[in-house]
Design a protein around this motif. Structure first.
Motif, mmCIF file in Angstrom:
data_model
loop_
_atom_site.group_PDB
_atom_site.id
_atom_site.type_symbol
_atom_site.label_atom_id
_atom_site.label_comp_id
_atom_site.label_asym_id
_atom_site.label_seq_id
_atom_site.Cartn_x
_atom_site.Cartn_y
_atom_site.Cartn_z
ATOM 1 N N GLU A 5 71.843 71.826 -20.414
ATOM 2 C CA GLU A 5 72.490 70.561 -20.752
ATOM 3 C C GLU A 5 71.470 69.658 -21.421
ATOM 4 O OE1 GLU A 5 71.981 67.755 -16.858
ATOM 5 O OE2 GLU A 5 73.633 69.177 -16.814
ATOM 6 N N ALA A 6 71.965 68.828 -22.342
ATOM 7 C CA ALA A 6 71.095 67.843 -22.976
ATOM 8 C C ALA A 6 70.731 66.799 -21.929
ATOM 9 C CB ALA A 6 71.799 67.202 -24.162
ATOM 10 N N ARG A 7 69.443 66.505 -21.824
ATOM 11 C CA ARG A 7 68.987 65.521 -20.842
ATOM 12 C C ARG A 7 68.036 64.546 -21.527
ATOM 13 N NH1 ARG A 7 67.094 67.040 -14.837
ATOM 14 N NH2 ARG A 7 69.321 67.451 -14.703
ATOM 15 N N LYS A 8 68.250 63.256 -21.253
ATOM 16 C CA LYS A 8 67.409 62.244 -21.883
ATOM 17 C C LYS A 8 66.045 62.170 -21.212
ATOM 18 C CE LYS A 8 70.466 58.874 -20.715
ATOM 19 N NZ LYS A 8 71.049 57.539 -20.671
ATOM 20 N N ILE A 9 65.075 61.801 -22.011
ATOM 21 C CA ILE A 9 63.707 61.583 -21.555
ATOM 22 C C ILE A 9 63.331 60.177 -22.004
ATOM 23 C CG2 ILE A 9 61.308 62.367 -21.695
ATOM 24 C CD1 ILE A 9 62.513 65.117 -22.686
ATOM 25 N N PRO A 10 63.271 59.220 -21.077
ATOM 26 C CA PRO A 10 62.899 57.861 -21.468
ATOM 27 C C PRO A 10 61.539 57.866 -22.176
ATOM 28 C CG PRO A 10 63.742 57.894 -19.228
ATOM 29 C CD PRO A 10 63.565 59.326 -19.649
ATOM 30 N N LEU A 11 61.410 57.023 -23.176
ATOM 31 C CA LEU A 11 60.198 56.992 -23.982
ATOM 32 C C LEU A 11 58.952 56.766 -23.119
ATOM 33 C CD1 LEU A 11 58.732 57.063 -26.663
ATOM 34 C CD2 LEU A 11 59.358 54.664 -27.011
ATOM 35 N N ALA A 12 59.027 55.886 -22.134
ATOM 36 C CA ALA A 12 57.868 55.642 -21.262
ATOM 37 C C ALA A 12 57.462 56.928 -20.538
ATOM 38 C CB ALA A 12 58.176 54.531 -20.265
ATOM 39 N N ASP A 13 58.448 57.705 -20.073
ATOM 40 C CA ASP A 13 58.141 58.981 -19.402
ATOM 41 C C ASP A 13 57.539 59.982 -20.381
ATOM 42 O OD1 ASP A 13 59.232 57.809 -17.157
ATOM 43 O OD2 ASP A 13 61.046 59.044 -17.149
ATOM 44 N N LEU A 14 58.057 59.990 -21.604
ATOM 45 C CA LEU A 14 57.529 60.894 -22.622
ATOM 46 C C LEU A 14 56.057 60.588 -22.889
ATOM 47 C CD1 LEU A 14 58.083 63.089 -24.816
ATOM 48 C CD2 LEU A 14 58.703 61.218 -26.348
ATOM 49 N N LEU A 15 55.748 59.306 -23.089
ATOM 50 C CA LEU A 15 54.381 58.908 -23.421
ATOM 51 C C LEU A 15 53.421 59.006 -22.233
ATOM 52 C CD1 LEU A 15 55.120 55.802 -25.662
ATOM 53 C CD2 LEU A 15 54.163 57.994 -26.404
#
Length: 129
Positions: free
Chosen positions: A75-85
């Motif tokens: 499933e497509a799951r979002k990754i908040p930008l703060a978590d990504l960085l």
């Protein structure tokens, strides 16, 4: 978070790798979200050199296009930008996994180093301050 039109999807998928990279950086900075595929763990792929790659997309619709074959149950799951960085990109760097920016069904994504992607996103975010 805006919905991506079919017209925009088709136009963006036709862009070359560097243009898709720029689109990814701008869109993720705008929306503050990147997208991956998840099923009991994140989807991974390999580049031509056999290195592991963590595919990332700038919108749900692009990730959904890849839910076929071995990724059909993901499933497509979002990754908040703060978590990504702050979490994901440092973890990828530690593990020797490359971010796969915006792979398309007809080709591979751009595979910058985690630090390069983080730098591009932070530079784009400076435009919002």
């Amino acid at each position: 978070m805006r919905r991506t039109s079919e017209h925009e999807i088709q136009a963006v998928l036709r862009l070359d790798g560097p243009e898709r990279f720029r689109h990814f950086v701008k869109r993720v900075a705008d929306d503050q979200i990147a997208w991956g595929l998840w099923q009991d763990g994140w989807a991974l792929m390999a580049n031509a050199d056999g290195c592991q790659v963590f595919p990332l997309w700038p919108a749900r619709e692009y990730a959904e296009i890849h839910r076929e074959g071995e990724w059909a149950a993901y499933e497509a799951r979002k990754i908040p930008l703060a978590d990504l960085l702050d979490e994901l990109l440092p973890r990828l760097a530690e593990s020797g996994i490359l971010p796969g920016v915006f792979p398309t069904p007809s080709g591979k994504g751009v595979t910058p180093g985690p630090e390069e992607l983080a730098g591009a996103l932070r530079k784009e975010l400076e435009n919002y301050e």
